[in-house]
Design a protein around this motif. Structure first.
Motif, PDB file in Angstrom:
ATOM      1  N   ASP A   1       0.846  -1.191   0.000  1.00 34.26           N
ATOM      2  CA  ASP A   1       0.000   0.000   0.000  1.00 34.26           C
ATOM      3  C   ASP A   1       0.883   1.243   0.000  1.00 34.26           C
ATOM      4  O   ASP A   1       1.781   1.363   0.849  1.00 34.26           O
ATOM      5  CB  ASP A   1      -0.892  -0.016   1.239  1.00 34.26           C
ATOM      6  N   PRO A   2       0.664   2.193  -0.954  1.00 36.45           N
ATOM      7  CA  PRO A   2       1.505   3.394  -0.984  1.00 36.45           C
ATOM      8  C   PRO A   2       1.460   4.193   0.308  1.00 36.45           C
ATOM      9  O   PRO A   2       2.412   4.900   0.625  1.00 36.45           O
ATOM     10  CB  PRO A   2       0.928   4.197  -2.165  1.00 36.45           C
ATOM     11  N   GLY A   3       0.363   4.089   1.036  1.00 36.95           N
ATOM     12  CA  GLY A   3       0.268   4.793   2.302  1.00 36.95           C
ATOM     13  C   GLY A   3       0.888   4.053   3.465  1.00 36.95           C
ATOM     14  O   GLY A   3       0.868   4.549   4.603  1.00 36.95           O
ATOM     15  N   GLY A   4       1.454   2.880   3.219  1.00 36.83           N
ATOM     16  CA  GLY A   4       2.125   2.133   4.265  1.00 36.83           C
ATOM     17  C   GLY A   4       1.204   1.427   5.231  1.00 36.83           C
ATOM     18  O   GLY A   4       1.645   0.926   6.265  1.00 36.83           O
TER      19      GLY A   4
ATOM     20  N   GLN B   1      -0.532  12.268   2.332  1.00 44.62           N
ATOM     21  CA  GLN B   1       0.688  13.074   2.345  1.00 44.62           C
ATOM     22  C   GLN B   1       1.157  13.399   0.930  1.00 44.62           C
ATOM     23  O   GLN B   1       1.593  14.526   0.649  1.00 44.62           O
ATOM     24  CB  GLN B   1       1.798  12.338   3.112  1.00 44.62           C
ATOM     25  N   ALA B   2       1.038  12.432   0.017  1.00 46.24           N
ATOM     26  CA  ALA B   2       1.468  12.669  -1.363  1.00 46.24           C
ATOM     27  C   ALA B   2       0.569  13.685  -2.054  1.00 46.24           C
ATOM     28  O   ALA B   2       1.052  14.571  -2.777  1.00 46.24           O
ATOM     29  CB  ALA B   2       1.481  11.357  -2.132  1.00 46.24           C
ATOM     30  N   VAL B   3      -0.746  13.578  -1.842  1.00 49.37           N
ATOM     31  CA  VAL B   3      -1.672  14.532  -2.466  1.00 49.37           C
ATOM     32  C   VAL B   3      -1.464  15.926  -1.894  1.00 49.37           C
ATOM     33  O   VAL B   3      -1.445  16.924  -2.630  1.00 49.37           O
ATOM     34  CB  VAL B   3      -3.126  14.069  -2.277  1.00 49.37           C
ATOM     35  N   ARG B   4      -1.284  16.017  -0.584  1.00 48.63           N
ATOM     36  CA  ARG B   4      -1.030  17.319   0.026  1.00 48.63           C
ATOM     37  C   ARG B   4       0.256  17.932  -0.520  1.00 48.63           C
ATOM     38  O   ARG B   4       0.329  19.143  -0.765  1.00 48.63           O
ATOM     39  CB  ARG B   4      -0.951  17.186   1.549  1.00 48.63           C
ATOM     40  N   ALA B   5       1.283  17.110  -0.702  1.00 51.63           N
ATOM     41  CA  ALA B   5       2.543  17.615  -1.248  1.00 51.63           C
ATOM     42  C   ALA B   5       2.348  18.165  -2.649  1.00 51.63           C
ATOM     43  O   ALA B   5       2.918  19.209  -3.009  1.00 51.63           O
ATOM     44  CB  ALA B   5       3.596  16.505  -1.247  1.00 51.63           C
ATOM     45  N   ASP B   6       1.538  17.491  -3.463  1.00 48.12           N
ATOM     46  CA  ASP B   6       1.247  17.994  -4.800  1.00 48.12           C
ATOM     47  C   ASP B   6       0.522  19.333  -4.738  1.00 48.12           C
ATOM     48  O   ASP B   6       0.824  20.260  -5.505  1.00 48.12           O
ATOM     49  CB  ASP B   6       0.397  16.980  -5.573  1.00 48.12           C
ATOM     50  N   LEU B   7      -0.459  19.433  -3.854  1.00 48.74           N
ATOM     51  CA  LEU B   7      -1.214  20.683  -3.735  1.00 48.74           C
ATOM     52  C   LEU B   7      -0.314  21.832  -3.299  1.00 48.74           C
ATOM     53  O   LEU B   7      -0.381  22.937  -3.849  1.00 48.74           O
ATOM     54  CB  LEU B   7      -2.361  20.504  -2.746  1.00 48.74           C
ATOM     55  N   ILE B   8       0.515  21.585  -2.320  1.00 46.31           N
ATOM     56  CA  ILE B   8       1.390  22.644  -1.813  1.00 46.31           C
ATOM     57  C   ILE B   8       2.399  23.070  -2.869  1.00 46.31           C
ATOM     58  O   ILE B   8       2.711  24.259  -3.012  1.00 46.31           O
ATOM     59  CB  ILE B   8       2.088  22.170  -0.524  1.00 46.31           C
TER      60      ILE B   8
ATOM     61  N   VAL C   1      -6.959  11.476  -8.613  1.00 44.77           N
ATOM     62  CA  VAL C   1      -7.017  10.709  -7.371  1.00 44.77           C
ATOM     63  C   VAL C   1      -8.483  10.640  -6.957  1.00 44.77           C
ATOM     64  O   VAL C   1      -9.115  11.674  -6.749  1.00 44.77           O
ATOM     65  CB  VAL C   1      -6.160  11.338  -6.263  1.00 44.77           C
ATOM     66  N   VAL C   2      -9.006   9.434  -6.854  1.00 43.97           N
ATOM     67  CA  VAL C   2     -10.429   9.200  -6.628  1.00 43.97           C
ATOM     68  C   VAL C   2     -10.638   8.660  -5.216  1.00 43.97           C
ATOM     69  O   VAL C   2      -9.843   7.863  -4.725  1.00 43.97           O
ATOM     70  CB  VAL C   2     -10.969   8.192  -7.664  1.00 43.97           C
ATOM     71  N   TYR C   3     -11.712   9.088  -4.570  1.00 43.06           N
ATOM     72  CA  TYR C   3     -12.026   8.528  -3.251  1.00 43.06           C
ATOM     73  C   TYR C   3     -13.530   8.523  -3.013  1.00 43.06           C
ATOM     74  O   TYR C   3     -14.304   9.213  -3.679  1.00 43.06           O
ATOM     75  CB  TYR C   3     -11.320   9.308  -2.130  1.00 43.06           C
ATOM     76  N   ASP C   4     -13.925   7.701  -2.042  1.00 43.54           N
ATOM     77  CA  ASP C   4     -15.275   7.740  -1.495  1.00 43.54           C
ATOM     78  C   ASP C   4     -15.134   7.587   0.017  1.00 43.54           C
ATOM     79  O   ASP C   4     -14.046   7.786   0.564  1.00 43.54           O
ATOM     80  CB  ASP C   4     -16.171   6.661  -2.122  1.00 43.54           C
ATOM     81  N   ASN C   5     -16.207   7.236   0.690  1.00 46.56           N
ATOM     82  CA  ASN C   5     -16.138   7.031   2.137  1.00 46.56           C
ATOM     83  C   ASN C   5     -16.565   5.609   2.490  1.00 46.56           C
ATOM     84  O   ASN C   5     -17.306   5.386   3.434  1.00 46.56           O
ATOM     85  CB  ASN C   5     -17.020   8.049   2.872  1.00 46.56           C
ATOM     86  N   GLY C   6     -16.056   4.657   1.692  1.00 48.64           N
ATOM     87  CA  GLY C   6     -16.353   3.260   1.945  1.00 48.64           C
ATOM     88  C   GLY C   6     -17.585   2.740   1.241  1.00 48.64           C
ATOM     89  O   GLY C   6     -17.982   1.599   1.473  1.00 48.64           O
ATOM     90  N   GLU C   7     -18.187   3.541   0.349  1.00 48.93           N
ATOM     91  CA  GLU C   7     -19.401   3.097  -0.336  1.00 48.93           C
ATOM     92  C   GLU C   7     -19.124   2.135  -1.491  1.00 48.93           C
ATOM     93  O   GLU C   7     -20.056   1.576  -2.076  1.00 48.93           O
ATOM     94  CB  GLU C   7     -20.184   4.304  -0.885  1.00 48.93           C
ATOM     95  N   GLY C   8     -17.851   1.958  -1.854  1.00 46.05           N
ATOM     96  CA  GLY C   8     -17.516   1.091  -2.974  1.00 46.05           C
ATOM     97  C   GLY C   8     -17.609   1.768  -4.326  1.00 46.05           C
ATOM     98  O   GLY C   8     -17.564   1.106  -5.369  1.00 46.05           O
ATOM     99  N   LEU C   9     -17.734   3.101  -4.337  1.00 45.90           N
ATOM    100  CA  LEU C   9     -17.861   3.837  -5.599  1.00 45.90           C
ATOM    101  C   LEU C   9     -16.519   4.185  -6.227  1.00 45.90           C
ATOM    102  O   LEU C   9     -16.426   4.360  -7.438  1.00 45.90           O
ATOM    103  CB  LEU C   9     -18.657   5.130  -5.370  1.00 45.90           C
TER     104      LEU C   9
END
Length: 748
Positions: free
Chosen positions: A74-77, A213-220, A268-276
């Motif tokens: 997992d990239p997030g460790g 952390q990676a997404v935040r680094a890109d934004l900053i 970068v795609v996300y949901d809150n556990g809905e499987g979407l």
């Protein structure tokens, strides 16, 4: 059981991909591994009960010691997945893990003996030796169930177990022990294979994960990233990262190509556990996007990793507006003060900076509609006397603040104030609003006022660092790896009368208010056009000045240069710009049904009609027998459709129904429901064109109407508590910005 493991065929690689995605979603929902471990064990048990997915390269025994192949890190460790291949008779020393772990038996069998330290420090067997057979799973966890010795149960054949650990096990410092109590630290590493971390980005069909952390680094750093929340708008509004853009899975085909123009954009795609999220990633890849990632842990992972969460919609713009007021002390008056001035007949002009349709719904008595980007250009026509007080309002705070500060920045000589808290503040003060008004700003602008506005707007834009580009220079801004948005900031009427090719309409005031919706790729470039007539420039310069302060790389197209290009033969486009849409899935067109055929079907029992229109449109009017549903809710409604003779999907123009056709068929198949699915050709629009009526009643809701977040500042019947709560939330945005620290805003 195959004796030569290299002959094993990996026929179902999606099993591991699904396991990784499901485990990632689970760990995103459950913050504590103790709570997640039983569910993770069930997922692993489902994986290892099938022996048709492990590639032969990851099933090879080694002659000297057991092999440990990395399948996924997992990239997030948060976890890693490892294939352990035991040669005949091989075993481990007594060892620990220091993180939670799961062992699932895939092939053969292994023996596990747990150990515990006695009072003298010696390691002694604890309990009976356990035998793990294919399909079985056991767990380890520190500190009480972490030390054991494992061996192949067979002396004459290899065995394979699949291990999942709560960290990147190959790089974790651990220990082996002797029974006498000696300790030897070690880091295991992995057995080398040609394709390390097989199920990462290089594997077809799999999706890499990006950490918070990676997404935040890109934004900053200002690198391009489209952080997409693929839930419906209402759950998105409850909680999301600052620069997340809402692109519901239900709407991907309708919106993706228009909103994310470059196919190699980092998404970068996300949901809150809905499987979407995984479904959305698959759909985006099918639409041609090549850099699609899943956010490690989803929304819960963002929060657990220290990322700030915001509520409501258009939050970047609203928080920026609050920052502007905090730093520039934008002048404002409370509703009772403004009401008193109006009652006294004072020399006051109230201008409404919202869209005209919002103004038409409700407005401050006597006010005039002047959408935000028009203010600097037109306000002198309404207030030619420098002594006239100008008051700018919107529904809440942001457009009032930005509109007022625009006039201040442009050096308007009049006293200028924002109506503090807009129509919400007016309502909370017990004052009455007007409804259905149509007062608009004057269309003509005096030459002297126009020239002064052009000069002042240009000075503000220059101070903000806005770039300039000619027509031929646009091509140079289309650099590899950079997204470019071409936007015309005029109101829809002049835009549709004639606009430069390639430019989409985004009226300036709303663009500043809804930047996350119009430009979801943070870090992208923007070119603004303001037409090519004598008024061109003011709207683009003022809009660009705000976008630059919000951290965007923004340029204004030189109107005179564009006009010369038109004179040289460049053809203007007319009308609304049609969005490019992907083709319908194979089979959807053949499943079409005409309005006449549907009308005949509905005359007899058995046809189930489902309307996928936005909930607001469904409320206004739908085919009388239609029930509302969301595409994302197909799995929930599928069992209830078993009694139908046929199902027909509709939507406003039929496109969404066509895209959703295959998804409903798949959901029905998952629930063993065998009912044919059809699509109304042309949707509700074709139904009306055929002479059939739409009705507001009856209404049947198969899905909740969470495709739309009800804004506390829209409409005329919002609860007082909701309006006050919204204002209180806005007041806290500056502090949230400071905690988030990714915004890159600067106020001139």
């Amino acid at each position: 059981m195959p004796q030569n493991l290299s002959e094993t065929i990996s026929a179902r690689p999606e099993r591991l991909r699904d396991f990784i995605s499901d485990l990632s979603d689970l760990l995103g929902r459950e913050r504590h591994w103790e709570q997640a471990l039983p569910q993770a064990g069930a997922l692993l048990r489902d994986l290892v009960r099938h022996d048709d997915w492990l590639p032969p390269e990851y099933a090879q025994p080694q002659p000297d010691r057991y092999a440990q192949y990395l399948l996924y890190a997992d990239p997030g460790g948060r976890f890693s997945v490892v294939s352990f291949v035991w040669g005949p008779g091989q075993s481990t020393p007594i060892h620990d893990h220091t993180v939670w772990g799961l062992i699932g038996m895939l092939r053969g069998a292994e023996l596990s003996q747990r150990y515990a330290r006695d009072a003298s420090g010696r390691w002694l067997p604890e309990g009976a030796q356990e035998r793990l057979a294919p399909g079985q799973v056991e767990a380890v966890w520190p500190p009480t169930h972490d030390v054991h010795r494992v061996s192949n149960a067979y002396a004459d054949q290899a065995s394979i177990s699949i291990h999942v650990y709560g960290g990147e096990i190959g790089s974790i410092r651990r220990s082996v022990y002797t029974e006498a109590g000696e300790v030897k630290p070690f880091i295991s590493g992995y057995t080398p294979v040609p394709l390390p971390n097989l199920w990462g980005a290089a594997q077809p069909g799999a999706f890499p994960h990006r950490s918070t952390q990676a997404v935040r680094a890109d934004l900053i750093a200002g690198r391009e990233v489209a952080l997409l929340d693929v839930r419906e708008e209402a759950p998105f509004a409850v909680s999301h990262p600052l620069f997340a853009a809402n692109l519901p899975w239900s709407q991907i085909e309708l919106q993706a190509w228009r909103r994310i123009p470059r196919r190699d954009t980092q998404i970068v795609v996300y949901d809150n556990g809905e499987g979407l999220a995984r479904r959305a990633a698959e759909r985006l890849r099918a639409l041609g996007y090549t850099d699609v990632n899943l956010l490690s842990g989803g929304l819960a992972g963002w929060e657990a990793s220290g990322g700030e969460l915001f509520c409501d919609v258009n939050v970047p713009s609203k928080s920026f507006g609050e920052l502007v007021e905090a730093q520039r002390h934008t002048p404002s008056l409370a509703a009772p003060e403004v009401h008193a001035l109006l009652e006294q007949g004072a020399d006051v002009v109230v201008v409404d900076a919202r869209r005209f349709d919002e103004y038409h719904t409700m407005n401050i008595p006597g006010s005039t509609s002047v959408p935000g980007a028009e203010l600097v250009l037109r306000v002198r026509e309404l207030a030619p006397d420098p002594a006239t007080t100008v008051i700018v309002n919107c529904a809440g705070r942001t457009r009032s603040i930005i509109g007022t500060q625009s006039l201040v920045n442009a050096g308007l000589p009049n006293p200028v104030y924002a109506l503090r808290n807009g129509t919400i503040g007016w309502t909370l003060a017990g004052l009455t609003l007007e409804h259905g008004q149509s007062r608009r700003h004057p269309q003509a602008v005096a030459d002297a006022n126009r020239d002064a506005a052009l000069a002042r707007a240009r000075a503000v834009a220059d101070r903000a660092g806005v770039g300039r580009v000619g027509w031929d220079g646009i091509a140079a801004l289309r650099a590899p790896g950079r997204s470019l948005y071409l936007l015309d900031v005029r109101q829809p009427e002049p835009y549709e009368a004639g606009h430069l090719p390639g430019f989409a309409n985004a009226p300036g005031g709303q663009l500043v208010q809804e930047t996350d919706h119009v430009v979801p790729v943070r870090g992208a470039r923007i070119v603004l056009s303001d037409g090519i007539d004598a008024e061109a420039g003011v709207r683009a310069d003022m809009t660009a000045s705000w976008l630059a302060q919000m951290g965007w790389d923004v340029h204004v197209l030189d109107a005179a240069d564009a006009a010369r290009a038109v004179q040289a033969g460049l053809m203007l486009e007319r009308g609304a710009r049609a969005a490019a849409l992907p083709p319908l899935p194979e089979g959807a067109a053949q499943a079409g049904v005409t309005p006449a055929q549907l009308q005949a079907w509905l005359a007899a029992p058995g046809t189930r009609l489902i309307d996928l229109s936005p909930s607001q449109a469904y409320r206004r009017g739908h085919i009388a027998q239609a029930a509302f549903a969301l595409r994302a809710g197909f799995d929930r409604i599928a069992p209830g459709l078993a009694g139908a003779t046929r199902i027909v999907l509709s939507s406003p123009d039929g496109r969404l129904a066509g895209y959703a056709w295959a998804d409903l068929r798949a959901a029905l198949a998952r629930h063993a429901v065998d009912v044919p699915v059809h699509v109304l050709e042309g949707g509700n629009a074709a139904w009306q064109a055929a002479g059939f009526a739409l009705a507001a009643e009856p209404q049947e809701w198969l899905s909740p109407d969470d495709d739309r977040y009800r804004r506390p500042y829209e409409g005329t019947d919002n609860p007082v508590a909701a309006m006050q709560g919204y204002l209180d939330w806005e007041y806290g945005l500056v502090d949230q910005l400071a905690r988030d620290a990714t915004h890159g805003f600067r106020v001139i």
